[in-house]
Scaffold this motif. Sequence first.
Motif: not given
Lengths: 186, 150
Positions: B10-17, A148-156
């Motif tokens: 959302x992907x933009x918000x998250x990619x910024x970190x 759904x688009x959440x980068x893998x690195x943000x998830x544990x």
Amino acid sequence: MTLVVGCASRNDLYVLLPGKDGKTGALIVESEGKKQTLDTPYAAARVKNVGSVDGVRSSEAEVKQDFGPALEAQPTRPVSFYLYFLADTDEFAPESRALVNQIFAEIARRPAPEIVIIGHTDRVGAMPYNDGLSLRRAERCREELIKLGIPKVRISVAGRGEREPEVPTADEVPEPRNRRVEISVR
Amino acid sequence: MRSALIALTLPMVLAFGVAVAAAQDAGQIKTSKGTAQIERSGQKLPATVGQVVQEGDVLVTGADGSVGITFRDNSLVSIGPDSVLAIDRFVFDSTTHQGAFDASLKQGTLAVVSGKLAKQSHEAMKVRTPAAILGVRGTEFLVRTGAAKD
């Protein structure tokens, strides 16, 4: 270090706050063997010299004055969402899919958001099996969120097995409400 | 429509970190104001939002500074101006919730909402100041420590 009797050498203050969840815990303040247990809202202790702990009472207003910037800097509290599973599988129960948009909205409104996916099981099966099953549920859920688009690195991910049931049961009792994944956004 | 917008932004918000949380990290900075630094093995790093915090780090704020950190066990720890906080030890098992969290406030102000470690064991979280040691029984509390002013 010199201690002058009768003259404060320190300006220390310790305050117990009422819990936001309605429960107030306890804080034990100890200075060189002298102890005070704080266990009511706004119970406080002053340490003016090492080895003396004076019980006092603070208040909401005093706390704002004494600790305003530290309180304002508190991170937003983590929020948990729960997705449920069919028995002994890592397949979502159908009603769980609707939650995903809410989870996305929560992620979008936080600075430096992290997502922790914690799998839980009911008490059917042995502990080690349930540790594995709970982790598989969490990993399955991670795959979905990545799609759904959440980068893998943000998830544990974590598997709590049967240690934290939503509904306490005897061992070996099937309970759908305990077969769940917790998605904690923080 | 609304969910499409979220999916887009959302992907933009998250990619910024910048920082990425790894297992050995103790926590992550969620709020930061004014002068705020992390001292790590002799180096000074800016304590910016998204920066990771590790065992051994010392957080230091200036007269206008504050920092808020969310730890891996969901402990929330924040410090106000002119504060020095050392993260002496952080160990957390996400399956059993066992581990240890030791921190020392050398000076300044501290606000804590304890997390899963303190909930699992009364012995797991300890906060020290130059004058006292605090035993944490699953709770929210505040600490101020410093020399008395004349």
